[in-house]
Structure formats: C-alpha cells, structure tokens
Design a protein around this motif. Structure first.
Motif, PDB file in Angstrom:
ATOM      1  N   VAL A 135       3.007   6.001  -2.745  1.00 20.16           N
ATOM      2  CA  VAL A 135       4.157   6.837  -3.119  1.00 20.16           C
ATOM      3  C   VAL A 135       4.247   6.951  -4.635  1.00 20.16           C
ATOM      4  O   VAL A 135       4.520   8.031  -5.185  1.00 20.16           O
ATOM      5  CB  VAL A 135       5.473   6.262  -2.552  1.00 20.16           C
ATOM      6  N   ALA A 136       3.991   5.851  -5.343  1.00 16.68           N
ATOM      7  CA  ALA A 136       4.045   5.863  -6.796  1.00 16.68           C
ATOM      8  C   ALA A 136       3.012   6.825  -7.380  1.00 16.68           C
ATOM      9  O   ALA A 136       3.251   7.463  -8.407  1.00 16.68           O
ATOM     10  CB  ALA A 136       3.824   4.451  -7.344  1.00 16.68           C
ATOM     11  N   LYS A 148       8.227   0.936 -12.026  1.00 17.68           N
ATOM     12  CA  LYS A 148       7.153   1.009 -13.025  1.00 17.68           C
ATOM     13  C   LYS A 148       6.630  -0.375 -13.371  1.00 17.68           C
ATOM     14  O   LYS A 148       5.436  -0.569 -13.596  1.00 17.68           O
ATOM     15  CB  LYS A 148       7.661   1.703 -14.282  1.00 17.68           C
ATOM     16  N   ALA A 149       7.541  -1.354 -13.440  1.00 18.59           N
ATOM     17  CA  ALA A 149       7.129  -2.723 -13.763  1.00 18.59           C
ATOM     18  C   ALA A 149       6.299  -3.332 -12.644  1.00 18.59           C
ATOM     19  O   ALA A 149       5.350  -4.085 -12.895  1.00 18.59           O
ATOM     20  CB  ALA A 149       8.369  -3.586 -14.027  1.00 18.59           C
ATOM     21  N   LYS A 188       0.836  -1.209   0.000  1.00 21.24           N
ATOM     22  CA  LYS A 188       0.000   0.000   0.000  1.00 21.24           C
ATOM     23  C   LYS A 188       0.868   1.256   0.000  1.00 21.24           C
ATOM     24  O   LYS A 188       0.568   2.225  -0.714  1.00 21.24           O
ATOM     25  CB  LYS A 188      -0.922  -0.007   1.223  1.00 21.24           C
ATOM     26  N   TYR A 189       1.917   1.253   0.792  1.00 21.81           N
ATOM     27  CA  TYR A 189       2.816   2.414   0.823  1.00 21.81           C
ATOM     28  C   TYR A 189       3.450   2.633  -0.543  1.00 21.81           C
ATOM     29  O   TYR A 189       3.559   3.774  -1.026  1.00 21.81           O
ATOM     30  CB  TYR A 189       3.917   2.224   1.871  1.00 21.81           C
ATOM     31  N   ALA A 205       1.151  -4.453  -8.156  1.00 20.56           N
ATOM     32  CA  ALA A 205       0.860  -4.018  -6.790  1.00 20.56           C
ATOM     33  C   ALA A 205      -0.551  -3.451  -6.691  1.00 20.56           C
ATOM     34  O   ALA A 205      -1.274  -3.719  -5.721  1.00 20.56           O
ATOM     35  CB  ALA A 205       1.888  -2.970  -6.354  1.00 20.56           C
ATOM     36  N   MET A 206      -0.947  -2.666  -7.702  1.00 18.20           N
ATOM     37  CA  MET A 206      -2.299  -2.099  -7.703  1.00 18.20           C
ATOM     38  C   MET A 206      -3.354  -3.199  -7.783  1.00 18.20           C
ATOM     39  O   MET A 206      -4.401  -3.120  -7.132  1.00 18.20           O
ATOM     40  CB  MET A 206      -2.450  -1.118  -8.866  1.00 18.20           C
ATOM     41  N   GLU A 207      -3.083  -4.233  -8.571  1.00 19.13           N
ATOM     42  CA  GLU A 207      -4.032  -5.340  -8.689  1.00 19.13           C
ATOM     43  C   GLU A 207      -4.170  -6.082  -7.362  1.00 19.13           C
ATOM     44  O   GLU A 207      -5.270  -6.491  -6.975  1.00 19.13           O
ATOM     45  CB  GLU A 207      -3.592  -6.295  -9.797  1.00 19.13           C
ATOM     46  N   ILE A 208      -3.050  -6.242  -6.640  1.00 21.74           N
ATOM     47  CA  ILE A 208      -3.091  -6.896  -5.330  1.00 21.74           C
ATOM     48  C   ILE A 208      -3.994  -6.111  -4.379  1.00 21.74           C
ATOM     49  O   ILE A 208      -4.852  -6.680  -3.688  1.00 21.74           O
ATOM     50  CB  ILE A 208      -1.676  -7.029  -4.737  1.00 21.74           C
TER      51      ILE A 208
END
Length: 296
Positions: free
Chosen positions: A12-13, A62-63, A7-8, A68-71
């Motif tokens: 941040v991204a 970026k990869a 989440k962090y 991470a967003m899907e998780i």
C-alpha cells in the motif's frame, strides 16, 4: 505480527492504492483494509491518512516503511537460500566487468562466496557499450565500471567499489625508476587501450597530455590490456593504465612508474538495476556494503 500484514503495508505504501494492493496480493480489498487496521491497532498509530480520493503515509507510516521493507527483503533472501538448499539447486549471480575494472572484483566476491557457497557466480568481461544494456535487460546482476560511465538513469543504482590511480608503464630501463614527471613523456611513443574499449580512461589520459601541452605520439591502440602490456614489454612504446591493472599484469619485462605532481585518481563503482528480481543480488550487495572502500 503476521508477515502478510507487513507485506500489505509495504504494498500500500508503494502503490498508495488499496485496490491495487489487493490485486497484486491476490486477496480482496477488505482483507487488505482489515490487515492495515490490525497493524495500526497493534502499533498504536495510524499508518495512512485516507480520503475518498487519496491515500497518504502518515509520519509514523514513513518511519515504519524502511524497517518493513528490510523485513520483507530478509525473509525473501532466507526463503531463497532455504529453497535452493532443499531442492539441491544452486542460485546464480552474474557479475560483469569492463576491461579495466577486473582486479578488485575478487575482494568483493570472497566474503559472499564464503557465506553463500551454494550460489554459483558467473564472472564475465563485457564491452563498455554493452554495460547499460546488460543491466537494463537483467542479463547481469552486478556490473563493475568506472564511475564516470554510470548513466543518469533513475533505474540504475550504485555502490562505491574502489579508488585507483593512473601509472606509466615502460619496458625495463626505458625510463628512470620510481616516480616520473609527466612532461618526461613528450618524446616517447605511446600505446593505449582503445577509446572504444574504455572511452573514459582514454579521455582521462589525453587530458593529462593536454594539461602539460603535450601532443602524444600514439603509435597504436589495442582492444585489450594484455596486448597493451605485451607491446610495452616488447619496446613498442610506453603506456598509461590504472595502477591495479599494471600490478595485476606485471612481468619482469616492464616497470611501473608513479606519476608525480598531478592527481590521477579514478573511481570505480558496482551498479545494478533497481528492478532486480534475483535475491542473490541483494545478498551480494549486503555483503559488499560491509567492505570499506579504503581497505580494498
């Protein structure tokens, strides 16, 4: 890996700012920094390039970001469903559609309803003029509409829903059966769905007449499809409607005629506000994306 670290990282991204991420997550900036360092150590790669003024995602960052967003999205969806089940409270999905986009909605809802029976689905017909406002105000989670009605807005996203064609409908026996040439319509009385109700459809139909240099004898315009079909069945005039609507409203008093010699294709989409907060919307879109438009 600790879900909070993911989440962090996502925060941040998106913000490219450690202090803003800390504020949004109600933790200290040092907690966020330690979390990112722990992720980088575990992955064996630097995720951000940091200077005193800028924070930039590295190629590795970026990869990682879409995964991470899907998780996070999957976790939110699962948490949403479990919470509703435990509390005995149904979730809710509100779907809007205009006068012409109704026939195929059930095909997209069937799988969703079967998989998430505890989510209540509201289906409401709305005016074209209200579609975008309804999305902007989050009154509707999903709105089905003609592709050409989609606004040029960075806040609205879409998914192809289905393709249709236009057909002529007439009282039984008024026109020869089967396909017809459009220039056969130059002496016919025409009844149409009002321009206010479906401006794009109205424009498409008038463009067909212009293509054949026909000035249509429009004897009436109606504010709903059922009235158009009733007028046709009564012999007031012929009409032109999306083929799916003709079939959905079919009765023994009128006939459907394919238009020959010209492309009458029209496309429909489902739209949503990118800032949507209803997890049920994401679940619906996930199921909808599995459907092949050509099979609808």
């Amino acid at each position: 890996m600790d879900i909070n670290l993911i989440k962090y990282f996502v925060s941040v991204a998106q913000n490219l700012n450690f202090s803003e991420t800390a504020r949004q997550n109600f933790v200290s900036q040092s907690t966020v920094s330690r979390g990112i360092k722990e992720m980088e150590k575990e992955l064996g790669a630097s995720l951000f390039s940091r200077t005193k003024r800028n924070v930039v995602l590295t190629p590795e960052g970026k990869a990682l970001l879409p995964y991470a967003m899907e998780i996070i999205e999957n976790l939110n969806s699962a948490t949403f469903i479990i919470d509703k089940l435990q509390k005995g409270i149904d979730g809710k999905l509100t779907v809007g559609y205009d006068e012409t986009s109704g026939p195929y909605i059930s095909k997209y809802l069937q799988g969703f309803v079967a998989k998430y029976p505890d989510i209540t689905v509201d289906i409401k017909k709305i005016q074209v003029s209200e579609e975008i406002l309804a999305l902007d105000n989050n009154e509707y989670d999903i709105v089905f509409m003609l592709r050409d009605m989609m606004p040029d807005s960075p806040d609205i996203d879409h998914l192809d829903a289905y393709d249709d064609t236009l057909s002529v409908i007439s009282k039984k026996g008024v026109l020869a059966g089967g396909g017809i040439d459009f220039d056969q319509l130059h002496q016919q009385n025409i009844v149409l769905l009002s321009e206010v109700i479906s401006p794009i459809l109205y424009m498409e139909i008038l463009d067909l007449f212009r293509t054949y240099n026909i000035i249509p004898n429009i004897v009436n315009r109606y504010d709903d499809v059922r009235s158009v079909v009733t007028a046709v069945s009564a012999g007031i005039g012929i009409s032109i409607l999306p083929t799916s609507l003709c079939r959905a409203m079919f009765n023994s008093q009128f006939e459907i005629h394919r238009i020959k010699g010209i492309d009458t294709s029209i496309s429909y989409i489902m739209t949503w506000n990118k800032a949507m907060r209803n997890p049920g919307t994401k679940l619906f879109l996930k199921e909808a994306s599995k459907i092949n438009v050509e099979d609808v």
